[in-house]
Design a protein around this motif. Structure first.
Motif: not given
Lengths: 113, 111
Positions: B29-32, B53-55, B62-64
């Protein structure tokens, strides 16, 4: 709010009749999408467009066709409606750039009897 | 098949508690992205996390993202009754513009 409207908002039609749903945007965004939403299935992609006259199939495209003759309009056509196409249909547009959010219309509730 | 799969399908908690939803996907993926849908309405974007990115944080969200496990989680802290909605993750398959959603998690926050 992004300028995206769907019409009609509700429609009841008979099996075997053609139906066209319209998605209209005022944002001049390149990408447009049609999804259907059914209980237990979430949103499933039907077709999407990446430019005028440029479209591609999604995961549930059988029985549906689309057209995009202008940037602002993306039409979804059920050539011969079936009861299995009773659903809520959502249109979405994707903002410019690679990492942008999608904006959704309010949905069209279609019932095929 | 759908790219994103949320877990659990339904979650019921009390106001003030934290809610955690998970999403798994299949391709690169490029992004979620995470979206929220109130009953009978269109989806509204909550947060986007890029593949490098991880977080990421946004208010009480808060997204991880763990690309090695092809999974993401959405945490809503100090939940409110107004958070009651369905939450969906979406990914761009293989970094294309083919935006694919999962089946969603239905969150109920009890007053």
């Amino acid at each position: 709010d992004a300028g995206i409207t769907q019409s009609p908002r509700h429609k009841v039609t008979e099996t075997g009749t053609p139906v066209t749903l319209r998605c209209h945007q005022t944002e001049n965004h390149r990408y447009m999408y049609w999804y259907r939403q059914d209980p237990g299935h979430g949103l499933r992609l039907i077709h999407y467009s990446y430019g005028v006259k440029d479209t591609d199939k999604g995961e549930v495209s059988d029985g549906y066709s689309v057209s995009r003759s202008k940037t602002e309009d993306f039409l979804l056509t059920l050539e011969s409606a079936t009861s299995s196409q009773t659903s809520v249909y959502f249109c979405a547009i994707l903002g410019p750039g690679r990492n942008t959010e999608a904006f959704f219309g309010q949905g069209t509730r279609l019932t095929v009897v | 098949s759908q790219q994103g799969e949320e877990d659990p399908q339904a979650l019921s908690i009390q106001e003030g508690e934290n809610a955690t939803m998970n999403c798994s996907y299949k391709t690169s993926i490029n992004n979620l992205q995470w979206y929220r849908q109130n009953s009978g309405r269109g989806l509204v974007h909550l947060i986007l996390i890029r593949s490098n990115e991880r977080e990421k944080h946004s208010g009480r969200l808060r997204v991880t993202l763990d690309t090695s496990k092809k999974s993401s989680s959405l945490l809503i802290t100090a939940s409110r009754a107004a958070d009651t909605a369905s939450y969906f993750c979406a990914t761009d398959q293989g970094g294309s513009e083919k935006l694919v959603f999962g089946k969603g998690t239905k969150l109920t926050v009890n007053p």
